[in-house]
Design a protein around this motif. Structure first.
Motif, PDB file in Angstrom:
ATOM      1  N   GLY A   1      -8.246 -24.279 -46.493  1.00 45.86           N
ATOM      2  CA  GLY A   1      -7.810 -25.581 -46.544  1.00 45.86           C
ATOM      3  C   GLY A   1      -6.362 -25.993 -47.254  1.00 45.86           C
ATOM      4  O   GLY A   1      -6.103 -27.046 -47.270  1.00 45.86           O
ATOM      5  N   ALA A   2      -5.492 -25.029 -47.591  1.00 46.55           N
ATOM      6  CA  ALA A   2      -4.283 -25.265 -48.199  1.00 46.55           C
ATOM      7  C   ALA A   2      -3.107 -25.572 -46.872  1.00 46.55           C
ATOM      8  O   ALA A   2      -3.626 -25.071 -45.984  1.00 46.55           O
ATOM      9  N   ASN A   3      -2.088 -26.156 -47.193  1.00 53.87           N
ATOM     10  CA  ASN A   3      -0.969 -26.286 -46.237  1.00 53.87           C
ATOM     11  C   ASN A   3      -0.255 -24.921 -46.019  1.00 53.87           C
ATOM     12  O   ASN A   3       0.432 -24.487 -46.779  1.00 53.87           O
ATOM     13  N   ALA A   4      -0.559 -24.190 -44.991  1.00 47.30           N
ATOM     14  CA  ALA A   4      -0.126 -23.039 -44.503  1.00 47.30           C
ATOM     15  C   ALA A   4       1.644 -23.003 -44.927  1.00 47.30           C
ATOM     16  O   ALA A   4       2.180 -22.017 -45.198  1.00 47.30           O
ATOM     17  N   ALA A   5       2.283 -24.194 -44.474  1.00 44.00           N
ATOM     18  CA  ALA A   5       3.582 -24.040 -44.627  1.00 44.00           C
ATOM     19  C   ALA A   5       4.064 -24.155 -46.046  1.00 44.00           C
ATOM     20  O   ALA A   5       5.562 -23.569 -46.109  1.00 44.00           O
ATOM     21  N   GLU A   6       3.238 -24.194 -46.915  1.00 46.13           N
ATOM     22  CA  GLU A   6       3.825 -24.098 -48.489  1.00 46.13           C
ATOM     23  C   GLU A   6       3.821 -22.471 -48.775  1.00 46.13           C
ATOM     24  O   GLU A   6       4.279 -22.009 -49.820  1.00 46.13           O
ATOM     25  N   PHE A   7       3.246 -21.829 -47.894  1.00 44.05           N
ATOM     26  CA  PHE A   7       3.052 -20.257 -48.405  1.00 44.05           C
ATOM     27  C   PHE A   7       3.759 -19.244 -47.405  1.00 44.05           C
ATOM     28  O   PHE A   7       3.690 -18.194 -47.754  1.00 44.05           O
ATOM     29  N   CYS A   8       4.529 -19.744 -46.267  1.00 38.87           N
ATOM     30  CA  CYS A   8       5.334 -18.656 -45.666  1.00 38.87           C
ATOM     31  C   CYS A   8       6.545 -18.672 -45.929  1.00 38.87           C
ATOM     32  O   CYS A   8       7.417 -19.714 -46.249  1.00 38.87           O
ATOM     33  N   VAL A   9       7.138 -17.460 -46.081  1.00 43.17           N
ATOM     34  CA  VAL A   9       8.675 -17.489 -46.381  1.00 43.17           C
ATOM     35  C   VAL A   9       9.374 -16.780 -45.250  1.00 43.17           C
ATOM     36  O   VAL A   9       8.957 -15.771 -44.435  1.00 43.17           O
ATOM     37  N   PRO A  10      10.472 -17.330 -44.813  1.00 43.41           N
ATOM     38  CA  PRO A  10      11.217 -16.794 -43.631  1.00 43.41           C
ATOM     39  C   PRO A  10      11.587 -15.244 -43.888  1.00 43.41           C
ATOM     40  O   PRO A  10      11.972 -14.797 -45.142  1.00 43.41           O
ATOM     41  N   LEU A  11      11.688 -14.413 -42.963  1.00 44.20           N
ATOM     42  CA  LEU A  11      12.047 -13.117 -42.899  1.00 44.20           C
ATOM     43  C   LEU A  11      10.954 -12.244 -43.696  1.00 44.20           C
ATOM     44  O   LEU A  11      11.094 -11.018 -43.806  1.00 44.20           O
ATOM     45  N   MET A  12       9.738 -12.912 -44.024  1.00 46.35           N
ATOM     46  CA  MET A  12       8.967 -12.264 -44.599  1.00 46.35           C
ATOM     47  C   MET A  12       7.414 -12.428 -44.072  1.00 46.35           C
ATOM     48  O   MET A  12       6.743 -11.735 -43.732  1.00 46.35           O
ATOM     49  N   GLY A  13       6.941 -13.880 -44.047  1.00 47.55           N
ATOM     50  CA  GLY A  13       5.725 -14.220 -43.816  1.00 47.55           C
ATOM     51  C   GLY A  13       4.958 -14.785 -44.950  1.00 47.55           C
ATOM     52  O   GLY A  13       5.397 -15.120 -45.866  1.00 47.55           O
ATOM     53  N   PHE A  14       3.610 -14.551 -44.801  1.00 50.81           N
ATOM     54  CA  PHE A  14       2.560 -14.792 -46.204  1.00 50.81           C
ATOM     55  C   PHE A  14       2.308 -13.583 -46.937  1.00 50.81           C
ATOM     56  O   PHE A  14       2.399 -12.389 -46.436  1.00 50.81           O
ATOM     57  N   HIS A  15       2.297 -13.895 -47.918  1.00 51.87           N
ATOM     58  CA  HIS A  15       2.021 -13.011 -49.284  1.00 51.87           C
ATOM     59  C   HIS A  15       0.642 -12.788 -49.940  1.00 51.87           C
ATOM     60  O   HIS A  15       0.066 -14.152 -50.096  1.00 51.87           O
TER      61      HIS A  15
END
Length: 274
Positions: A169-183
């Motif tokens: 339910g969270a906003n995925a845009a808040e969790f993605c980091v360029p050159l890395m992705g999701f953690h």
């Protein structure tokens, strides 16, 4: 690691000097140690390598980081500001390719070393530390991680003992980091659901994802911890099903070598997975 945990997720010196990554091989008992690449970082030489058995199978894959690199990592001055994610100058300090044997037969492809002189929010991670991204995809693929694809990792990709990289339910845009992705962060980092432990961390093993794939494993280790010349031996948890049939490491070890005055960061105990 940066924004993925900024918001909290309801989460060498082997004595080798400058080594040619195309040719260097050293005999070691019945097997051998094969060198990958060597790069200069903060005036020291960091190197990638692999230990192979007599049949050429990978026993360990890792990097060597001289203590001088830890000691000389630049601490921010009073007028310095953190890099903006995806902005000018944002990127790893060094990229080290693994030897061909590692790339061909295991999950691991290369290592990206990031220095976080400021640390990063939330408060638990606001201390100078290194991010060692051991990627399972090529550097060319990592360079394309621009967070335009915000498909959250499926929950079944969450390794055992980890919180989801993107909470339901969270906003995925808040969790993605360029050159890395999701953690993905281990549950051991939390004192309660959605609440990270108080105090500063010293080390943590992150799991990374992008475009619905398991893409990296990341030891995140503070400068303070490394200066104490301590060792670590951690279990590596991966998704039960990754969609990729290969050999996955199940142990991570950080070992300080007093004679070389260097750290060895190594993944080992490779097991078949898919």
């Amino acid at each position: 690691m940066n924004k993925a945990i900024w918001t909290g997720i309801t989460v060498a010196a082997l004595g080798l000097g400058a080594v040619s990554w195309t040719a260097q091989v050293m005999a070691q008992g019945q097997g051998q140690t094969v060198m990958g690449q060597t790069k200069t970082l903060f005036g020291g030489q960091v190197s990638s390598w692999a230990k192979l058995d007599a049949k050429g199978q990978v026993l360990e894959a890792g990097i060597t980081v001289p203590m001088s690199v830890v000691e000389k990592a630049p601490l921010p001055g009073p007028n310095d500001k953190p890099q903006a994610e995806g902005g000018p100058g944002f990127g790893p300090e060094a990229i080290l390719e693994f030897p061909a044997a590692v790339k061909k037969t295991t999950f691991l492809d290369h290592v990206q070393v990031w220095w976080e002189g400021f640390g990063h929010p939330p408060e638990r991670y606001l201390t100078p530390h290194f991010d060692f991204h051991f990627f399972g995809v090529s550097a060319a693929e990592v360079a394309k991680i621009d967070c335009k694809d915000l498909t959250p990792p499926a929950l079944e990709l969450t390794p055992k003992g980890y919180a989801p990289a993107v909470p339901p339910g969270a906003n995925a845009a808040e969790f993605c980091v360029p050159l890395m992705g999701f953690h993905g962060v281990p549950m051991s980092e939390f004192s309660a659901p959605g609440q990270l432990k108080p105090g500063l961390f010293d080390h943590v093993l992150i799991a990374g994802f992008y475009k619905g794939q398991y893409t990296f494993t990341e030891p995140m280790i503070t400068r303070e911890f490394l200066l104490k010349k301590q060792n670590l031996d951690l279990e590596v948890s991966r998704p039960a099903k990754t969609g990729r049939k290969t050999l996955y490491p199940t142990r991570f070890k950080l070992t300080y070598d007093a004679k070389a005055n260097a750290y060895y960061l190594a993944y080992s105990n490779f097991q078949a997975g898919e």
